[in-house]
Enzyme design. Structure first.
Site, PDB file in Angstrom:
ATOM      1  N   SER A 191       0.806  -1.224   0.000  1.00 53.11           N
ATOM      2  CA  SER A 191       0.000   0.000   0.000  1.00 53.11           C
ATOM      3  C   SER A 191       0.836   1.270   0.000  1.00 53.11           C
ATOM      4  O   SER A 191       0.462   2.268  -0.624  1.00 53.11           O
ATOM      5  CB  SER A 191      -0.942   0.003   1.210  1.00 53.11           C
ATOM      6  OG  SER A 191      -1.795  -1.120   1.187  1.00 53.11           O
ATOM      7  N   HIS A 237       0.808   4.588   4.398  1.00 52.82           N
ATOM      8  CA  HIS A 237       0.174   5.274   3.279  1.00 52.82           C
ATOM      9  C   HIS A 237       0.707   6.700   3.127  1.00 52.82           C
ATOM     10  O   HIS A 237       1.050   7.136   2.024  1.00 52.82           O
ATOM     11  CB  HIS A 237      -1.342   5.300   3.467  1.00 52.82           C
ATOM     12  CG  HIS A 237      -1.980   3.956   3.350  1.00 52.82           C
ATOM     13  ND1 HIS A 237      -3.358   3.775   3.319  1.00 52.82           N
ATOM     14  CD2 HIS A 237      -1.444   2.722   3.241  1.00 52.82           C
ATOM     15  CE1 HIS A 237      -3.625   2.478   3.202  1.00 52.82           C
ATOM     16  NE2 HIS A 237      -2.473   1.829   3.164  1.00 52.82           N
TER      17      HIS A 237
END
Length: 287
Positions: A191, A237
Site C-alpha cells: 500500500s 500510506h
C-alpha cells in the site's frame, strides 16, 4: 457546440493536450520524446527531422528522459508477479512466513531464542513486507491499483525510474510505520508503494496539463478510507505518498541539462531521509 476530444495519432483511444513540436500531431505520454523545447513524436525523432543527426543519436526518450521500450508494462508485470508469488507462498506455508516477512520493529518470538525485528538487525523486513499480503481483499485491491497506475507511470518515467519510485515509496511508507507504530505491531502490504504511485500520477498529470480531477478524487477517497477504516496503517500510506510525490516531482521536472543529477539526487535524498528515520527509531528501541 462541444469541443471534440483530441486523441494521440498513434493511440486513438487516448486523449491528449500535447502536440509534437515538429509535425504538430497530438501525442500521448507513451509517444512523447523530450526535446530541447516541448516534445516530439517517435517518427520525428527517429528520422532526425533535418537535424543532421542519426536516428541513434535521437533515440526516443520518455518525458522523464528514460528509454522508450516496446513493452512499457514490463516492470509492472514483474512487480505484480512477485507479489502474487509471495501471496501464494504465504497461503501454503502459513503464518510463519508472514511473521518472517512482515515489518516489525522489535518483538519477542517464542519460537526463537531471542527477539526479532528491524531494530534487532533484520533490515530486510523494510523491503520484504512490501511484497507480502495475507488477505485476498488486500492483495486484490493493491494489485488492481498497481495494474491501473503502473503502466502509464512506467511509460512516462521509463523502467529504471519507475522501479526507483515504487521501491522508494514503499520503503518510505515502511520507515514512517516503523517510526510511529508500536514496536511489536506487524505491518505488511504494497500500500505504501501504491500511494507513492498515486502521488507520482498526480505530479505527472499536472506536468502534462491533464485534467487533475480524477486523480484528486481517487486520492481523496483512498485517504478517507485510510483514516476511517480500522487495521490500516495510515503511517505507511502517508509515508509512501510523500516520498513517491517527491521522487516523481524530481523525475519529471528535472531540467534537461541537469536531468540525471536532479533525478538521482532527489532519489538519493529520499533514501537518506528514509535511512535517517530508520536510524532514529532503531536507537529509540535499543536505547
Amino acid at each position: 457546440m462541444e469541443d471534440q476530444a483530441v486523441c494521440c495519432y498513434r493511440h486513438p483511444d487516448r486523449e491528449t493536450g500535447v502536440r509534437c513540436v515538429r509535425c504538430d500531431r497530438p501525442i500521448c505520454p507513451d509517444c512523447m520524446v523530450s526535446a530541447s523545447v516541448g516534445f516530439q513524436c517517435p517518427e520525428c525523432v527517429g528520422s532526425g527531422s533535418g537535424t543532421g543527426q542519426s536516428p541513434r543519436a535521437n533515440a526516443p526518450r520518455t518525458v522523464a528522459g528514460g528509454t522508450v521500450t516496446a513493452d512499457p508494462r514490463l516492470v509492472t508485470k514483474v512487480l505484480l508477479g512477485i507479489n502474487l508469488a509471495v501471496f501464494i507462498a504465504v497461503y501454503f506455508v502459513g503464518d510463519s512466513l508472514v511473521d518472517a516477512l512482515s515489518l516489525v520493529g522489535k518483538a519477542y518470538d517464542p519460537r526463537l531464542p531471542g527477539e526479532v525485528g528491524v531494530a534487532n538487525g533484520e533490515w530486510y523486513r523494510l523491503l520484504t513486507s512490501m511484497f507480502a499480503h495475507k488477505e485476498f481483499w488486500h492483495i486484490g485491491f493493491n494489485m488492481l491499483s498497481l495494474w491501473w497506475l503502473g503502466p502509464p507511470l512506467e511509460a512516462a518515467l521509463g523502467r529504471v525510474r519507475f522501479l526507483a519510485l515504487f521501491l522508494l515509496a514503499g520503503l518510505g511508507g515502511n520507515a514512517l510505520a516503523y517510526l510511529l507504530t508500536a514496536q511489536n505491531m506487524g505491518t505488511l502490504g504494497a500500500s505504501g508503494a501504491i500511494f507513492g504511485m498515486l502521488g507520482g500520477t498526480a505530479v505527472l498529470m499536472r506536468r502534462l496539463k491533464y485534467d487533475m480531477r480524477p486523480v484528486v478524487v481517487l486520492l481523496a477517497l483512498n485517504l478517507l478510507i485510510t483514516f476511517t477504516w480500522s487495521n490500516i496503517s495510515w503511517q505507511a500510506h502517508v509515508g509512501g505518498l510523500v516520498v513517491g510525490t517527491a521522487v516523481a516531482y524530481g523525475m519529471v521536472h528535472a531540467p534537461r541539462d541537469k536531468r540525471a543529477l536532479t533525478q538521482w539526487g532527489t532519489a538519493a535524498l529520499m533514501l537518506l531521509a528514509i535511512a535517517a528515520v530508520v536510524a532514529v527509531r532503531t536507537v529509540q528501541l535499543n536505547g
